[in-house]
Design a protein around this motif. Structure first.
Motif, PDB file in Angstrom:
ATOM      1  N   ARG A 102     -12.896  19.712  -5.248  1.00  0.00           N
ATOM      2  CA  ARG A 102     -12.822  21.145  -4.914  1.00  0.00           C
ATOM      3  C   ARG A 102     -14.093  21.849  -5.374  1.00  0.00           C
ATOM      4  O   ARG A 102     -14.652  22.672  -4.652  1.00  0.00           O
ATOM      5  N   GLU A 103     -14.554  21.492  -6.549  1.00  0.00           N
ATOM      6  CA  GLU A 103     -15.773  22.134  -7.069  1.00  0.00           C
ATOM      7  C   GLU A 103     -16.973  21.784  -6.184  1.00  0.00           C
ATOM      8  O   GLU A 103     -17.792  22.648  -5.866  1.00  0.00           O
ATOM      9  N   VAL A 119     -20.233  28.476   1.149  1.00  0.00           N
ATOM     10  CA  VAL A 119     -18.967  27.733   1.158  1.00  0.00           C
ATOM     11  C   VAL A 119     -18.121  28.001  -0.078  1.00  0.00           C
ATOM     12  O   VAL A 119     -17.114  27.328  -0.314  1.00  0.00           O
ATOM     13  N   ASN A 120     -18.525  28.996  -0.876  1.00  0.00           N
ATOM     14  CA  ASN A 120     -17.666  29.406  -1.970  1.00  0.00           C
ATOM     15  C   ASN A 120     -16.343  29.943  -1.431  1.00  0.00           C
ATOM     16  O   ASN A 120     -16.284  30.411  -0.288  1.00  0.00           O
ATOM     17  N   ALA A 121     -15.314  29.878  -2.263  1.00  0.00           N
ATOM     18  CA  ALA A 121     -13.991  30.340  -1.836  1.00  0.00           C
ATOM     19  C   ALA A 121     -13.490  31.428  -2.783  1.00  0.00           C
ATOM     20  O   ALA A 121     -12.614  31.188  -3.611  1.00  0.00           O
ATOM     21  N   SER A 158     -10.706  24.365   2.225  1.00  0.00           N
ATOM     22  CA  SER A 158     -12.017  23.966   2.731  1.00  0.00           C
ATOM     23  C   SER A 158     -11.788  22.880   3.784  1.00  0.00           C
ATOM     24  O   SER A 158     -11.148  21.867   3.505  1.00  0.00           O
ATOM     25  N   ILE A 159     -12.261  23.122   5.008  1.00  0.00           N
ATOM     26  CA  ILE A 159     -12.128  22.114   6.064  1.00  0.00           C
ATOM     27  C   ILE A 159     -13.447  21.356   6.141  1.00  0.00           C
ATOM     28  O   ILE A 159     -14.452  21.899   6.607  1.00  0.00           O
ATOM     29  N   ASP A 160     -13.429  20.121   5.657  1.00  0.00           N
ATOM     30  CA  ASP A 160     -14.646  19.312   5.626  1.00  0.00           C
ATOM     31  C   ASP A 160     -14.814  18.624   6.979  1.00  0.00           C
ATOM     32  O   ASP A 160     -13.945  17.863   7.415  1.00  0.00           O
ATOM     33  N   LEU A 161     -15.923  18.900   7.650  1.00  0.00           N
ATOM     34  CA  LEU A 161     -16.146  18.380   9.009  1.00  0.00           C
ATOM     35  C   LEU A 161     -17.064  17.163   9.017  1.00  0.00           C
ATOM     36  O   LEU A 161     -17.467  16.699  10.080  1.00  0.00           O
ATOM     37  N   ASN A 165     -19.720  28.958  -9.006  1.00  0.00           N
ATOM     38  CA  ASN A 165     -18.851  28.122  -8.185  1.00  0.00           C
ATOM     39  C   ASN A 165     -17.459  28.733  -8.071  1.00  0.00           C
ATOM     40  O   ASN A 165     -16.856  29.107  -9.068  1.00  0.00           O
ATOM     41  N   GLN A 166     -16.966  28.853  -6.836  1.00  0.00           N
ATOM     42  CA  GLN A 166     -15.603  29.356  -6.603  1.00  0.00           C
ATOM     43  C   GLN A 166     -14.889  28.333  -5.717  1.00  0.00           C
ATOM     44  O   GLN A 166     -14.966  28.405  -4.496  1.00  0.00           O
ATOM     45  N   PRO A 167     -14.232  27.348  -6.316  1.00  0.00           N
ATOM     46  CA  PRO A 167     -13.685  26.248  -5.521  1.00  0.00           C
ATOM     47  C   PRO A 167     -12.491  26.675  -4.662  1.00  0.00           C
ATOM     48  O   PRO A 167     -11.761  27.595  -5.023  1.00  0.00           O
ATOM     49  N   PRO A 168     -12.307  25.985  -3.534  1.00  0.00           N
ATOM     50  CA  PRO A 168     -11.119  26.210  -2.722  1.00  0.00           C
ATOM     51  C   PRO A 168      -9.904  25.588  -3.412  1.00  0.00           C
ATOM     52  O   PRO A 168     -10.060  24.846  -4.380  1.00  0.00           O
ATOM     53  N   ASP A 169      -8.699  25.858  -2.875  1.00  0.00           N
ATOM     54  CA  ASP A 169      -7.480  25.292  -3.460  1.00  0.00           C
ATOM     55  C   ASP A 169      -7.294  23.839  -3.065  1.00  0.00           C
ATOM     56  O   ASP A 169      -6.657  23.070  -3.777  1.00  0.00           O
ATOM     57  N   ALA A 170      -7.819  23.491  -1.891  1.00  0.00           N
ATOM     58  CA  ALA A 170      -7.719  22.102  -1.437  1.00  0.00           C
ATOM     59  C   ALA A 170      -8.794  21.841  -0.405  1.00  0.00           C
ATOM     60  O   ALA A 170      -9.375  22.781   0.153  1.00  0.00           O
TER      61      ALA A 170
END
Lengths: 471, 471
Positions: B39-40, B93-95, B101-104, B51-56
């Protein structure tokens, strides 16, 4: 897409148009006119579509005046239609719901020319030829050249291009920034003078091609180009359209920086021979132009000659002398009138499509067969480096049978282009004439366009009845 | 502008994030991950921002999967952030509100290459280097080269450019069409394969540069270019920045079709000498590259030499051998790491601005003075043909005084560029870092951007907290 704030483009009740015209006459005196002839001329387009005149015409002279007119109209829910030179081809300036035509032709000042930065700022009514005359001594030029001497505001609004687009791009590439009067009569500036930016949504390119339906362009910052040191060019005949198109593909693929590469079919060559006193062989022909250094254009010409030769075309006939070149390109620019000369009493239904270049030969061939099968008189001419071509159908607008045939042909052409991965219009725009293909071309993206229209013009007052099909 | 449907970008209450993650894990199994490190990393950017990580994080493999994830999140009002390679520089991409976060990066297939049309279709996770490897044998190449080997989806989203932009344009010019997942999880296609079109609003260029805030780009149709027959290039020292910038202006104005023209200031040259084992004179230097025919690149080089000479620069040192050229441009692309080498224990605050080219010398000079006055260690390197330059400030992120100084410097630089008619970012984008300059740069046009955001993402779920300042 099922965006929640779904576009509601229904026509709302409009209010006191007579009152608005009174107020406009009071404010703008004889710059607000309601004579039948003038109104009709302002609904006029070089088109086969029925004239739908506005209720009045106001000649604006400043951005603030445009904003004032828009606010006056917005208060009474009256549509506004921006008018440049009236050279659009798909009914762009018709007023199906009446309203006020804002004529920008008196906003014709070149505001600044920045030679070091190769840009300039102009009012929307400046025409392309006027700009080129103005900057002639600076060593710069503005390359985008639709057939007509259109206003730059109108050219931006329809995302115009022309013969030089293969090298210099279209209005999408030429416009750096805009001043726009929005639907509520506010004034915003989009873009800027930096040659690139990543600072937020690209409003400039949202307005380029929006045909006055999201706001009225009143000023433009435009990119210019250095005049090439040398220009050469000429004509090259081909045995058939297929070979001519293959030559174009090879030219583009080899990265030959051709400035112009135009296809004329046999009928168009015949028309140009007659109209412009040329003596070209009546076979599919490419008109070419190369820009660069002396040595560079020489080399480009030689490389193209080799390509033509390989495909059974040629000989490539040079026109290095400026007068010969001017004569040739005048003939190209007069293609519209030359075509008309094939049947002087007829009118022209002009249409354009654009396809991926690999599909060009097939699209042109099928179109030519279609023309023959229907017994239409319709020369083909195209900016083939872009995959863009035009058909001018010579018709008697008063003959219902001819019109039915023409309209059915235009529809088949648009659908043919779309089925080949192309677009229903490469440079003429949608206006009223191409609205019916929007769903087929854009699918669900059309709802997104409607959502944007709804967000920026909630009362549907900016050039209503254009681009987006009415629900 | 006072558009009626005024944007309401306030953060709405979000609902059951734990429930959404459960549903995502059920659907995507180990392609949905919540480990702290992952997430980080997905909130990570090459940046100084917190850094502002997403939840998943979910690794999507198809457009339909992206749409499915977006719909799941939309139902519970959970933000979604598209992630490519994580090489953005402004906290893109900070959240800040958490979310998914949708990783493409696994959407990395080249779907088609159309050599005849000089275009290709790729999934959003394909990187620029991957694409160039894939098409190497076709005689084509993709010219846009930001420092990092970024994903093409990410490059489109930030309107990226690089060293070749002066000749080949930016992502705005390279993208012909897009597949986009909208805020409600629908799938639309914008643009097409025709090289130009006048058929409606330019949604393609609205999405290019929108940083995932209007929708998620999942596929791109991209324009390619023919590999030039010949390439030459080299380096040219100048006595000062002024002379170097004047050389750039003259080069552009003469219409010399230079493919690359990059400025390195003395400090950057020193850094590159050390890092890349070069032996350049430590003075402002231009790196150049010419593309064309053998004769053409020779001629361009000679013309440039003459310009440099006239301005007291030179001698222009050729690098015609491919290995020498590669060494040079590797050094240029490693400028970031070379800069870091000047103070290995420091981190980098990277920033960019872009000004009209006539202002470039003045802007660079003032910036260099500012760097010196503040005692910062900060090399300057720039895509000067576009008026775009970068400053990398070497700082200790944990030293509040250094950070205060750096941030104040970045702010003065942005405002300096804006005051000169430029933009606060030429190619890095806005993200979180440049939001505070949006009002100054766009004025009332910012409300129009907000109205568009509101129309296309009414619940502010697409990469919230980016580009548009929160009200």
């Amino acid at each position: 897409m099922a965006i929640e704030a779904k576009a509601d483009l229904l026509n709302e009740q409009q209010h006191d148009v007579a009152g608005v015209i009174r107020a406009l006459k009071e404010r703008f005196a004889d710059r607000c006119a309601t004579s039948h002839a003038l109104r009709e001329q302002h609904g006029h387009t070089t088109t086969w579509l029925t004239n739908q005149p506005p209720d009045a015409v106001v000649f604006a002279e400043t951005t603030d005046e445009v904003a004032e007119i828009v606010r006056l109209c917005a208060a009474e829910n009256i549509p506004v239609i921006a008018f440049g030179t009236g050279t659009s081809l798909e009914g762009h300036v018709n007023a199906p719901r009446g309203g006020i035509s804002i004529d920008l032709s008196r906003m014709n000042r070149v505001l600044e020319v920045n030679s070091d930065d190769l840009d300039c700022r102009v009012e929307a009514g400046v025409t392309r030829k006027q700009l080129n005359s103005y900057i002639r001594d600076t060593g710069l030029f503005f390359p985008i050249d639709p057939g007509a001497d259109a206003s730059l505001g109108g050219m931006a609004a329809t995302r115009a291009s022309g013969t030089n687009a293969v090298r210099y791009g279209t209005m999408k590439d030429a416009v750096l920034g805009l001043t726009v009067v929005t639907a509520d009569g506010s004034i915003i500036k989009t873009g800027g003078r930096a040659r690139k930016s990543s600072a937020g949504y690209d409003l400039t390119r949202l307005f380029v091609g929006s045909e006055g339906t999201l706001g009225i362009i009143t000023e433009l910052t435009i990119r210019l180009h250095g005049q090439p040191e040398a220009i050469s060019g000429g004509v090259c005949p081909f045995p058939d359209v297929e070979a001519a198109c293959q030559a174009v593909i090879m030219t583009i693929q080899m990265g030959l920086p051709v400035a112009r590469i135009e296809l004329l079919d046999s009928l168009q060559v015949k028309a140009c021979n007659a109209y412009s006193k040329l003596d070209l062989a009546e076979t599919p022909t490419l008109f070419l132009e190369f820009h660069g250094s002396e040595a560079g254009v020489q080399e480009q010409s030689e490389m193209f000659s080799a390509i033509a030769d390989e495909l059974g075309g040629g000989p490539f006939k040079w026109a290095t002398v400026a007068e010969d070149r001017t004569r040739l390109w005048s003939a190209r620019h007069d293609a519209y009138w030359a075509g008309k000369g094939l049947r002087p009493e007829a009118q022209i239904v002009a249409t354009d499509v654009c396809v991926p270049i690999s599909q060009l030969a097939e699209c042109v061939i099928q179109t030519a067969q279609d023309i023959e099968a229907e017994g239409l008189l319709a020369p083909i001419v195209g900016h083939v480096g872009d995959g863009n071509f035009h058909v001018q159908i010579l018709v008697d607008l008063d003959d219902p049978e001819e019109m039915r045939k023409s309209e059915a042909f235009v529809e088949r052409l648009a659908i043919r282009a779309l089925d080949m991965g192309g677009t229903c219009t490469g440079e003429h725009g949608v206006g009223q004439g191409k609205q019916k293909y929007m769903r087929r071309e854009h699918g669900d993206a059309l709802e997104m366009m409607q959502a944007i229209k709804q967000a920026l013009d909630p009362h549907n007052l900016m050039n209503p009845g254009k681009i987006l099909p009415q629900s």
